[in-house]
Design a protein around this motif. Structure first.
Motif, PDB file in Angstrom:
ATOM      1  N   GLN A  75      11.645  -8.990   3.154  1.00  0.00           N
ATOM      2  CA  GLN A  75      11.558  -8.451   4.582  1.00  0.00           C
ATOM      3  C   GLN A  75      10.058  -7.584   4.528  1.00  0.00           C
ATOM      4  OE1 GLN A  75      14.184  -7.412   2.811  1.00  0.00           O
ATOM      5  NE2 GLN A  75      14.527  -5.505   3.226  1.00  0.00           N
ATOM      6  N   ASP A  76       9.728  -6.861   3.514  1.00  0.00           N
ATOM      7  CA  ASP A  76       8.803  -5.929   3.736  1.00  0.00           C
ATOM      8  C   ASP A  76       7.722  -6.290   2.883  1.00  0.00           C
ATOM      9  OD1 ASP A  76      10.621  -4.126   4.933  1.00  0.00           O
ATOM     10  OD2 ASP A  76      11.165  -3.275   2.973  1.00  0.00           O
ATOM     11  N   SER A  77       7.747  -7.528   2.160  1.00  0.00           N
ATOM     12  CA  SER A  77       6.588  -8.049   1.476  1.00  0.00           C
ATOM     13  C   SER A  77       5.057  -8.272   2.006  1.00  0.00           C
ATOM     14  CB  SER A  77       7.090  -9.515   0.664  1.00  0.00           C
ATOM     15  OG  SER A  77       7.336 -10.444   1.463  1.00  0.00           O
ATOM     16  N   ILE A  78       4.152  -7.988   1.445  1.00  0.00           N
ATOM     17  CA  ILE A  78       2.918  -8.279   1.809  1.00  0.00           C
ATOM     18  C   ILE A  78       2.176  -9.081   0.959  1.00  0.00           C
ATOM     19  CG2 ILE A  78       0.739  -6.823   2.395  1.00  0.00           C
ATOM     20  CD1 ILE A  78       2.530  -4.449   3.115  1.00  0.00           C
ATOM     21  N   GLY A  79       1.575  -9.827   1.264  1.00  0.00           N
ATOM     22  CA  GLY A  79       0.621 -10.881   0.234  1.00  0.00           C
ATOM     23  C   GLY A  79       1.762 -11.487  -0.612  1.00  0.00           C
ATOM     24  N   ILE A  80       1.230 -12.111  -1.946  1.00  0.00           N
ATOM     25  CA  ILE A  80       2.091 -12.897  -2.742  1.00  0.00           C
ATOM     26  C   ILE A  80       2.532 -12.071  -4.005  1.00  0.00           C
ATOM     27  CG2 ILE A  80       1.030 -14.999  -1.791  1.00  0.00           C
ATOM     28  CD1 ILE A  80      -0.469 -15.228  -4.602  1.00  0.00           C
ATOM     29  N   ILE A  81       2.091 -10.776  -4.290  1.00  0.00           N
ATOM     30  CA  ILE A  81       2.423 -10.213  -5.367  1.00  0.00           C
ATOM     31  C   ILE A  81       3.821  -9.419  -5.143  1.00  0.00           C
ATOM     32  CG2 ILE A  81       1.896  -8.725  -7.570  1.00  0.00           C
ATOM     33  CD1 ILE A  81       0.517 -11.481  -7.852  1.00  0.00           C
ATOM     34  N   GLN A 122      -0.825 -21.080   9.052  1.00  0.00           N
ATOM     35  CA  GLN A 122      -2.042 -20.779   8.200  1.00  0.00           C
ATOM     36  C   GLN A 122      -1.293 -20.234   6.734  1.00  0.00           C
ATOM     37  OE1 GLN A 122      -4.573 -17.579   9.323  1.00  0.00           O
ATOM     38  NE2 GLN A 122      -5.854 -17.872   7.485  1.00  0.00           N
ATOM     39  N   LEU A 123      -1.954 -21.099   5.741  1.00  0.00           N
ATOM     40  CA  LEU A 123      -1.806 -20.652   4.422  1.00  0.00           C
ATOM     41  C   LEU A 123      -2.961 -19.749   3.934  1.00  0.00           C
ATOM     42  CD1 LEU A 123      -0.908 -24.109   2.667  1.00  0.00           C
ATOM     43  CD2 LEU A 123       0.700 -22.553   3.978  1.00  0.00           C
ATOM     44  N   HIS A 124      -2.347 -18.553   3.483  1.00  0.00           N
ATOM     45  CA  HIS A 124      -3.360 -17.740   2.977  1.00  0.00           C
ATOM     46  C   HIS A 124      -3.931 -17.842   1.672  1.00  0.00           C
ATOM     47  CE1 HIS A 124      -3.057 -15.039   6.550  1.00  0.00           C
ATOM     48  NE2 HIS A 124      -1.990 -15.744   6.978  1.00  0.00           N
ATOM     49  N   ASP A 125      -5.076 -17.443   1.280  1.00  0.00           N
ATOM     50  CA  ASP A 125      -5.382 -17.625  -0.205  1.00  0.00           C
ATOM     51  C   ASP A 125      -4.797 -16.460  -0.827  1.00  0.00           C
ATOM     52  OD1 ASP A 125      -7.012 -20.117   0.205  1.00  0.00           O
ATOM     53  OD2 ASP A 125      -8.862 -19.042   0.586  1.00  0.00           O
ATOM     54  N   PRO A 126      -4.730 -16.596  -1.816  1.00  0.00           N
ATOM     55  CA  PRO A 126      -4.834 -17.822  -2.976  1.00  0.00           C
ATOM     56  C   PRO A 126      -3.574 -18.742  -2.571  1.00  0.00           C
ATOM     57  CG  PRO A 126      -4.124 -16.087  -4.341  1.00  0.00           C
ATOM     58  CD  PRO A 126      -4.204 -15.252  -2.979  1.00  0.00           C
ATOM     59  N   VAL A 127      -3.908 -20.105  -2.573  1.00  0.00           N
ATOM     60  CA  VAL A 127      -2.723 -20.946  -2.623  1.00  0.00           C
ATOM     61  C   VAL A 127      -2.667 -21.620  -4.136  1.00  0.00           C
ATOM     62  CG1 VAL A 127      -1.832 -22.991  -1.683  1.00  0.00           C
ATOM     63  CG2 VAL A 127      -2.992 -21.562  -0.179  1.00  0.00           C
ATOM     64  N   HIS A 145       4.163 -17.980  -5.212  1.00  0.00           N
ATOM     65  CA  HIS A 145       4.555 -17.538  -3.707  1.00  0.00           C
ATOM     66  C   HIS A 145       3.273 -17.779  -3.024  1.00  0.00           C
ATOM     67  CE1 HIS A 145       8.122 -14.688  -4.051  1.00  0.00           C
ATOM     68  NE2 HIS A 145       8.485 -15.917  -4.396  1.00  0.00           N
ATOM     69  N   THR A 146       3.507 -18.441  -2.033  1.00  0.00           N
ATOM     70  CA  THR A 146       2.291 -18.726  -1.020  1.00  0.00           C
ATOM     71  C   THR A 146       2.392 -18.016   0.305  1.00  0.00           C
ATOM     72  OG1 THR A 146       1.612 -20.753  -2.022  1.00  0.00           O
ATOM     73  CG2 THR A 146       0.713 -20.620   0.187  1.00  0.00           C
ATOM     74  N   ARG A 147       1.893 -17.189   0.891  1.00  0.00           N
ATOM     75  CA  ARG A 147       1.810 -16.443   2.133  1.00  0.00           C
ATOM     76  C   ARG A 147       1.327 -17.484   3.261  1.00  0.00           C
ATOM     77  NH1 ARG A 147       4.954 -12.547   4.040  1.00  0.00           N
ATOM     78  NH2 ARG A 147       4.701 -11.668   2.002  1.00  0.00           N
ATOM     79  N   PHE A 148       2.279 -17.612   4.369  1.00  0.00           N
ATOM     80  CA  PHE A 148       1.860 -17.976   5.714  1.00  0.00           C
ATOM     81  C   PHE A 148       2.052 -17.222   6.692  1.00  0.00           C
ATOM     82  CE2 PHE A 148       6.283 -19.281   5.054  1.00  0.00           C
ATOM     83  CZ  PHE A 148       6.904 -18.985   6.553  1.00  0.00           C
ATOM     84  N   SER A 149       1.247 -17.704   8.028  1.00  0.00           N
ATOM     85  CA  SER A 149       1.388 -16.956   9.208  1.00  0.00           C
ATOM     86  C   SER A 149       1.269 -17.711  10.225  1.00  0.00           C
ATOM     87  CB  SER A 149       0.381 -15.724   9.218  1.00  0.00           C
ATOM     88  OG  SER A 149      -0.662 -16.135   9.138  1.00  0.00           O
ATOM     89  N   LEU A 150       1.442 -17.332  11.538  1.00  0.00           N
ATOM     90  CA  LEU A 150       1.542 -18.109  12.685  1.00  0.00           C
ATOM     91  C   LEU A 150       1.485 -16.930  13.691  1.00  0.00           C
ATOM     92  CD1 LEU A 150       1.598 -21.004  14.100  1.00  0.00           C
ATOM     93  CD2 LEU A 150       3.751 -20.346  14.783  1.00  0.00           C
ATOM     94  N   ALA A 151       0.399 -16.910  14.432  1.00  0.00           N
ATOM     95  CA  ALA A 151       0.306 -16.044  15.733  1.00  0.00           C
ATOM     96  C   ALA A 151       1.232 -16.567  16.873  1.00  0.00           C
ATOM     97  CB  ALA A 151      -1.094 -16.124  16.094  1.00  0.00           C
ATOM     98  N   TRP A 152       1.867 -15.561  17.359  1.00  0.00           N
ATOM     99  CA  TRP A 152       3.131 -15.804  18.386  1.00  0.00           C
ATOM    100  C   TRP A 152       3.192 -14.839  19.448  1.00  0.00           C
ATOM    101  CZ3 TRP A 152       8.676 -14.052  18.118  1.00  0.00           C
ATOM    102  CH2 TRP A 152       9.495 -14.685  18.847  1.00  0.00           C
ATOM    103  N   ASN A 153       2.976 -15.488  20.678  1.00  0.00           N
ATOM    104  CA  ASN A 153       3.247 -14.498  21.802  1.00  0.00           C
ATOM    105  C   ASN A 153       4.788 -14.601  22.415  1.00  0.00           C
ATOM    106  OD1 ASN A 153       2.231 -12.756  23.518  1.00  0.00           O
ATOM    107  ND2 ASN A 153       0.448 -14.253  24.033  1.00  0.00           N
ATOM    108  N   TRP A 154       5.593 -13.589  22.092  1.00  0.00           N
ATOM    109  CA  TRP A 154       6.962 -13.571  22.350  1.00  0.00           C
ATOM    110  C   TRP A 154       7.313 -13.358  23.886  1.00  0.00           C
ATOM    111  CZ3 TRP A 154      11.057  -9.353  21.863  1.00  0.00           C
ATOM    112  CH2 TRP A 154      12.370  -9.964  22.155  1.00  0.00           C
ATOM    113  N   ASP A 155       7.887 -14.494  24.600  1.00  0.00           N
ATOM    114  CA  ASP A 155       7.958 -14.216  25.968  1.00  0.00           C
ATOM    115  C   ASP A 155       9.348 -13.229  26.402  1.00  0.00           C
ATOM    116  OD1 ASP A 155      10.152 -15.805  25.658  1.00  0.00           O
ATOM    117  OD2 ASP A 155       9.181 -17.691  26.546  1.00  0.00           O
ATOM    118  N   GLY A 156       9.800 -12.791  25.421  1.00  0.00           N
ATOM    119  CA  GLY A 156      11.099 -12.012  25.783  1.00  0.00           C
ATOM    120  C   GLY A 156      12.472 -12.941  25.943  1.00  0.00           C
ATOM    121  N   GLU A 157      12.263 -14.136  25.794  1.00  0.00           N
ATOM    122  CA  GLU A 157      13.417 -14.939  25.832  1.00  0.00           C
ATOM    123  C   GLU A 157      13.928 -15.148  24.423  1.00  0.00           C
ATOM    124  OE1 GLU A 157      14.794 -15.793  28.587  1.00  0.00           O
ATOM    125  OE2 GLU A 157      13.351 -14.626  29.759  1.00  0.00           O
TER     126      GLU A 157
END
Ligand SMILES: Nc1nc2c(c(=O)[nH]1)N[C@H]1C(S)=C(S)[C@@H](COP(=O)(O)O)O[C@H]1N2
Ligand SMILES: [Mo]
Length: 395
Positions: A74-80, A311-316, A321-333
């Motif tokens: 849950q605290d991981s950053i990047g892939i290593i 989005q897949l972050h380099d290096p793939v 492990h491959t790091r992915f992300s998605l920008a999200w606007n949480w509406d509170g629901e």
């Protein structure tokens, strides 16, 4: 005093106050004065960083007693994965205390020239480094898990450095008719695995390096076998013997399941975390496959009705492990977050329904877990409640 001077005076006053606070608040570490960072001879992390491996059951009550500790992904950053946070799974024994001077690796069986290597001799040979994940097949999404460390904490990704096993086998001269190897660990229980000779020759590593330093004792110091994409139990730690044979052997540690399928999980936001309020967040997570590189990751924020390309972050990398992300606007629901992935072989990550009921037996009396080859790749949903709390949504 003009406005600029005034601002500067205010700034200086403020920073003096902050500096005073900081100096008072940071205790001396290992004989050092009031500096953050601790002992200079072997680096320590900031005292404000507290992420730790957890024991079975997601708490520290039984810490390490079963031989299992989980990566706090849950605290991981990047892939290593930092070596100190690499999960560890050892069947009931503590790491043997192996003196590198006395260490030997034996290669024997159906070979022309049986060999015994010291650590120094192994280090003189051509070496390779590869960034590879190792995942225990016991990693299992299920209703019993609270956090992503409980459900997916038995995976980690390191840069492994060592000698290609193919090279050692060539040196020893594999005889005609050989088709398997047996790899044995040096601990009391002698964890032993049968592996197809073709895999041993293809891409296995006899690794002495992990993330730029010697393999840690919990990961197999001074030597471990790395078997890219195969279940964790194949990666024999404290490797002391490789026997070339013409059939697989049913050792006590044996299970015959080969490359793991594609799997992904959202690490933030995940179980037991809390979003402070509506607004912008980066949903992020990890994806991996024993079948090669990750090709796509999709994220749904509405319980799987619609999917967005993450989005897949380099290096793939293949089998990392491959790091992915998605920008999200949480509406509170209330929101239901989940990820799914595909790999370069075209394999896809199944839902629980597609995978089959994770528990119990089929009408034929076969344990369902065998459906996935003992690997549990299905999709992990997380529910974000209106108060920002995040919970496991399986069950
Ligand atoms: N010698 C030895 N090797 C072993 C084991 C073991 O108990 N003894 N456990 C295996 C299992 S079940 C897993 S999942 C991986 C875990 O590797 P790690 O402890 O470095 O994370 O090591 C494998 N190699
Ligand atoms: Mo394992």
């Amino acid at each position: 005093m003009n406005a600029k001077q005034h601002d500067r005076r205010r700034f200086l006053k403020k920073s003096a106050a902050l500096a005073g606070l900081a100096a008072g608040a940071i205790p001396a570490v290992r004989g050092q004065t009031a500096n953050a960072g601790g002992d200079l001879s072997y680096g320590e992390r900031s005292r404000f960083v507290t992420s730790l491996r957890v024991g079975d059951g997601g708490d520290n009550a039984s810490f390490g007693r079963s031989g299992n500790v989980y990566t706090p992904i849950q605290d991981s950053i990047g892939i290593i994965t930092p070596s100190s946070l690499h999960f560890s799974s050892s069947h009931g024994s503590y790491p043997p205390d192996i003196n590198p001077q006395e260490y030997r690796l034996m290669i024997h069986g159906m070979v022309d020239r049986p060999m015994s290597f010291t650590l120094e001799e192994l280090k003189r040979l051509p070496f390779v480094s590869r960034i590879l994940y190792i995942e225990c097949n016991a990693n299992r999404p299920g209703p019993e898990n609270k956090t992503v460390a409980d459900s997916h904490g038995k995976t980690a990704c390191s840069e492994w450095t060592g000698v290609p096993l193919s090279l050692l086998l060539k040196e020893a001269g594999v005889q005609a008719g050989a088709s398997w190897i047996l790899a044995e660990g040096a601990e009391t229980g002698k964890h032993t695995k049968s592996l197809p000779l073709a895999k041993a020759r293809h891409d296995c590593l006899v690794a002495y390096g992990q993330n730029g330093e010697p393999v840690r004792p919990h990961q197999g110091y001074p030597m471990r076998l790395v078997v890219p994409g195969f279940p964790g139990y194949s990666h024999v730690k404290w490797l002391r013997r490789i026997k070339v044979v013409d059939q697989p052997y049913l050792t006590p540690s044996e299970r015959f399941h080969f490359p793991q399928g594609p799997k992904s999980v959202i690490t933030f936001p995940s179980g037991e975390q809390r979003l402070p309020g509506r607004g912008f967040y980066m949903i992020t997570g990890l994806a991996w496959s024993g079948g090669g590189a990750i090709r796509t990751v999709e994220v749904s924020t509405d319980g799987g009705q619609t999917w967005n390309q993450a989005q897949l972050h380099d290096p793939v990398l293949s089998i990392a492990h491959t790091r992915f992300s998605l920008a999200w606007n949480w509406d509170g629901e209330e929101a239901l977050l989940q990820s799914r992935c595909t790999d370069e072989m075209g394999q896809f990550q199944p839902t629980v329904a597609e995978f089959g009921e994770p528990k119990g037996v089929t009408p034929e009396g076969v344990l369902r877990r065998e459906a996935g080859g003992g690997h549990w790749p299905f999709i992990q949903p997380w529910r974000v409640n209106r108060d920002g709390s995040v919970h496991n949504a399986i069950g």
